[in-house]
Design an enzyme around this catalytic site. Sequence first.
Site, PDB file in Angstrom:
ATOM      1  N   GLY A 103       0.806  -1.225   0.000  1.00  0.00           N
ATOM      2  CA  GLY A 103       0.000   0.000   0.000  1.00  0.00           C
ATOM      3  C   GLY A 103       0.836   1.270   0.000  1.00  0.00           C
ATOM      4  N   CYS A 104       0.271   2.355  -0.543  1.00  0.00           N
ATOM      5  CA  CYS A 104       0.999   3.631  -0.606  1.00  0.00           C
ATOM      6  C   CYS A 104       0.734   4.502   0.616  1.00  0.00           C
ATOM      7  CB  CYS A 104       0.600   4.420  -1.852  1.00  0.00           C
ATOM      8  SG  CYS A 104       1.559   3.948  -3.290  1.00  0.00           S
ATOM      9  N   ILE A 105      -0.361   4.266   1.319  1.00  0.00           N
ATOM     10  CA  ILE A 105      -0.708   5.153   2.441  1.00  0.00           C
ATOM     11  C   ILE A 105      -0.392   4.454   3.763  1.00  0.00           C
ATOM     12  CG2 ILE A 105      -2.511   6.528   3.530  1.00  0.00           C
ATOM     13  CD1 ILE A 105      -2.064   7.453   0.714  1.00  0.00           C
TER      14      ILE A 105
END
Lengths: 105, 160
Positions: A103-105
């Site tokens: 995930g990026c967040i």
Amino acid sequence: MPTKTYRGREFEVDAEGFFTVPSQWSEDIAAEIAREEGIGELTDRHWQVIKFMRHEYDEKGAGPTVRVLGKTSGVPIKELYQLFPRGPAKIAAKIAGIPKPRGCI
Amino acid sequence: MSDNAQPMPIEKVSIIVSKGSLDGVYPGLIMANGARAEGIEADLFFTFFGLDAIHKARHEHIKMATVGNPGLHFATLLGGLPGMSAVMTHYMTQRMAKLDIPSVPEFIEMIADTGAGLYACKASADLFGLEKNDFIPQVADIITVGEFYAMAAGGQIIFT
């Protein structure tokens, strides 16, 4: 495929050292992986996160991001970074023998 | 990657947030949070309208820019209609909430919790007449550009 040896057993890992076959992992090798990642001793709080990583992976097929860990593991973000200073989701995933969360967040 | 030609990993980033629109603020926040998740040291430096992202009264009201934004793919005139920015902001924040992307205030609090440093630019704070207590408590200090460069030494600087 690269391999790593923990407690005399060989495990399949990716280029960064993350397990590619999570079923090969067992709790008795966690401390040795942790030492490699600069974590001296695994406390109950470390284990709470490691077990949560395994649980999430079993349920969803992927490890959680730091944001998900902070919201649902019972360990707040500040403490997660104290436990795993070099990246909580990343390092805990490595110790828990699951692939790196994406995930990026 | 071959074993003998590994590039040096990035160990530290200093990220400048210079814009106060929704699409101006998020990229810097995502870069900072992502850096910390990788174990990379990160500091955020807010300048010009980017200061709105750490302003106590304004950071809950960061809006999407609808004028002069060709990325929205509608006529420039429409972007200027009353309420258009609010509608597009609502649309974007709804979509982001579905992906579990936090709101600006929540995201900034989270980034501070990861151990990243938050700083306001002195020239901009002076320009807008802002003081330390105008900013959210996570802001460590108001610093000069010289202090920023000293702090950024040895790492990468990212301007957004």
